[in-house]
Each structure stands twice: as C-alpha cells, then as structure tokens.
Write a protein that holds these residues in place. Structure first.
Motif: not given
Length: 416
Positions: A342-349, A376-393
């Motif tokens: 699961l972590l490997e899949s999340a890291f790939l995402c 500009i790229i707000p920090v909260d949007i970057i956090v959201l993107a990382v969260s989506i990557c983890l969920f998708t992974g």
C-alpha cells in the motif's frame, strides 16, 4: 516505531526501484495521476489567485460603499441601456442634500472622470484617466501616496491647480517617479498644473477597477475648470457608517434620492444604487463553474491513473511472489506485507503528483508573466494534492496488496 519506519523506508525504496527499472512503463501508468494532479493544482491555484486578485480589486472600490450612478454595474443578459442612458446624471447639489437626509453615512464624495492628455516637455500621453473628487474620496478609497503629499482642504476649497500622478504616468513622463513632485505638467486645454504627489504602484487590475497607475487625481473644483460635470460620468460615493448595514443604507439612499428628484410613488427610480459588496457575489458562480470543470477533468484523469497504478502493482506482486513467500516464511505477517504494498502504491502516486506539481510550477511562471495577476500555488492546495495522491495510491493498491498478503508462503516460494 523503528519497525514502522523501516517498512516506510523499504516501501519508498521499492517504489523508486520500480520507477528506475521500468521508467517508460511506470511513467505511462502514472500519466493519469500526473495529469489529474496537474489539473487539480493548476485549476485551483489559478482560481484562487483570480479570487485574490478580484478581492483586491474590489477593495479598491472601498468597503461598505454605495455608488449612486445612472448606470447599473452588474447588468444581466437583457441590459436595458436605452433606458439608463436617458436618466439624469447625479449632481453635486444632490450629494450636499444627501448629507443632511442620510446622517448614517460615514463619508460621501462626488466624483468626475474622463480620459484626456498629460504633457511634460516633449513627452505627451493620451487617454490618461482623470479622477476629480471631493474631499472624502481618500477616506473611501485606498489612495496611498508614495512620493509627495495628497490634497489638503484648501486645495479642495479653492480648486488649486494641483495633481497627484499615478505611478506609471509619472514613470513614463519623468523616467523616475520621484522626479515628478514639484514639476509642472500640462493637462486638457494646455492647463498647467503642479504635481504635488505620486501614488504608490498598484499593479494591473483584473476587473478594470480604478487603474491608479495610469491615472491622475484632481480636486473636483479644479476638474470643473477642465470639463463640464454632466459630460464626465459623475458619481456619488457613499460609505456606510459603523451603525448601519449597506442594505439599510441602500434603503435610506433610495428614499432620499426619490425625495430629492421628486419622484411619485408610481414612478420607477431614475438612478442606480450599486452595492459594491454584491460585486463579489456576481463572480462566485463563475468561479464555482470553473472549479467544477477542473474537478471533473481531474477526477477522470485520476480514475485512469488509478487503474494504471493498480496494473503496476499487480505486475509487481507477480514479479515478487517468491520474495513475498520468503518474507512470510521467516515470520512477516499479513499486515506487514499489506502495508508495504500500500505504501509503495502511495509513493508511486506521489511521484506522479510531484511531476504534475513541477509542471504546474512552470505553468505559473508563464501565466504570471502573461496574465494581469500573479498565479501562486497555496500551501493548502499542495497539501490537498498530496492527500489525493495518498488516497489514490491506497485505492489503487488495495486489491494487489490483499492478493500479496494472502499468498501461501510455500506456494509463493515454489513459484520461482
């Protein structure tokens, strides 16, 4: 704790190894994730930057301010301009009466505007916006003086031939804005005026608000010497006091204006009361629609990317079947195997998301150089993107991880 960190580190190394050993296959599989994250970050960042730019422009109009004009500022699709053009323009005398009839208003200002020329020596600028206002204007608007000073009461009383230049106007006429103070410029009709101040640089306006950088300020009494008020888009600005809301102020102003213009109960208003606070609501459905469109594209891309990552994980489980058997033979539990995959899949995402983030960062540099606002790229949007990557992974790797965790160690070892 140390054991958990080892599992995380091992999964991270496996993800990098998968990316290095099968670059093309992994990149193509992660392309959906990359494009999805690219859409999410780019759309949300652009819209967020646009909203900040619009809110900044709206602040230029003033807070809790009503603009009395003959024109409606937020027209609909069937805007009856032929009806508004026949309306009488607001008059200076009407503002003076309004002061008495509406004491709840904190400030009032009568303003004129027109586009004329400004000259200094051999330099001549045409289409410069003139703003001629009464003394309360700077209490309603955000007028920040960078060099020199603003108008004094005596300037308003006597119509002294003084002007305050916008930053860009001063820069174009004098090369350096600080050189403008004290110099004499020529206005409409070769009328001479002394520069007493230069406004701070404001930047471009997204909604064509007060473009102070490319304008000059005058007192109302001085501007009357240059143009006739009825031909200079006259407007009355009224700012609500602390004890009254803008909605209540609109009602007070409507009654007062109808009384001043002697309108009967059956006659409709021949003036417009524009509540600037409502302009922000005008843009809300536009931004909402853009958000929905961006999320729809991103969701489709993420679903495609999820299947791509799931395919990688199924292939990885098949390639590592014997390794999984050995780990289980020496005591690795199902939870450990499940967590590793699961972590490997999340890291790939996350790798796919980082590629998308880099692409967005390059795009923001291009947009900021070409658009009227900085993206500009707000920090909260970057956090959201990382969260989506983890969920998708996790979602993409859950079935392959279960398959790996439930393998029989003996059968898995023999598969080699």
């Amino acid at each position: 704790m140390i054991r958990n960190l080892e599992i995380v580190w091992t999964s991270f190394k496996m993800a990098l190894q998968e990316f290095r050993s099968n670059k093309l296959r992994t990149f193509l599989s992660l392309l959906g994730i990359t494009f999805g994250i690219f859409c999410i970050i780019s759309v949300l960042s652009t819209i967020s930057s646009m909203q900040m730019a619009v809110n900044k422009d709206l602040k230029a109009f003033g807070s809790k301010v009503i603009y009395i004009d003959k024109w409606q500022y937020t027209p609909g699709p069937d805007f009856p301009w032929w009806k508004y053009v026949k309306r009488p323009t607001p008059k200076f005398e009407e503002m003076r009466v309004l002061r008495e009839k509406v004491p709840e208003a904190a400030h009032m200002s009568y303003g004129l505007q027109s586009q004329e020329k400004v000259e200094y020596g051999d330099n001549s600028l045409s289409g410069v916006q003139y703003y001629g206002n009464t003394e309360d204007f700077d209490k309603i608007q955000q007028v920040t003086i960078g060099q020199g000073r603003y108008f004094q009461q005596t300037d308003f009383d006597h119509g002294t031939a003084y002007v305050v230049l916008g930053y860009r106007i001063a820069e174009r006429l004098f090369s350096k804005p600080e050189r403008a103070v004290g110099q004499t410029v020529k206005l409409k009709g070769d009328k001479a005026a002394i520069v007493i101040g230069v406004m701070e640089k404001q930047g471009q306006s997204l909604i064509n608000a007060f473009d102070y950088d490319n304008s000059i300020l005058l007192t109302y009494t001085f501007m009357k010497q240059l143009t006739r008020p009825e031909f200079a888009n006259p407007t009355i600005l009224v700012q609500a006091g602390p004890k009254i809301t803008t909605e209540a102020l609109v009602d007070e102003l409507r009654g007062a204006m109808r009384s001043i213009r002697e309108l009967s109960p059956t006659q409709e208003d021949n003036f417009a009361l524009n509540n600037i606070d409502n302009l922000g609501k005008f843009f809300e459905p536009i931004f909402r629609g853009m958000n929905i469109g961006g999320w729809a594209i991103a969701a489709l891309s993420l679903i495609v990317g999820m299947f791509g990552v799931a395919n990688i994980m199924f292939v990885t489980v098949r390639e590592r079947t014997s390794q999984i058997g050995l780990k289980k033979a020496i005591g690795a539990k199902r939870g450990v195997i499940l967590t590793e995959f699961l972590l490997e899949s999340a890291f790939l995402c996350i790798i796919g998301g980082i590629i998308g983030l880099v692409a967005v960062f390059v795009l923001t540099l291009i947009f900021s150089a070409t658009l009227k606002f900085q993206v500009i790229i707000p920090v909260d949007i970057i956090v959201l993107a990382v969260s989506i990557c983890l969920f998708t992974g996790v979602a993409a790797g859950i079935i392959p991880a279960f398959v790996a965790a439930r393998m029989d160690p003996v059968v898995a070892i023999r598969s080699k």
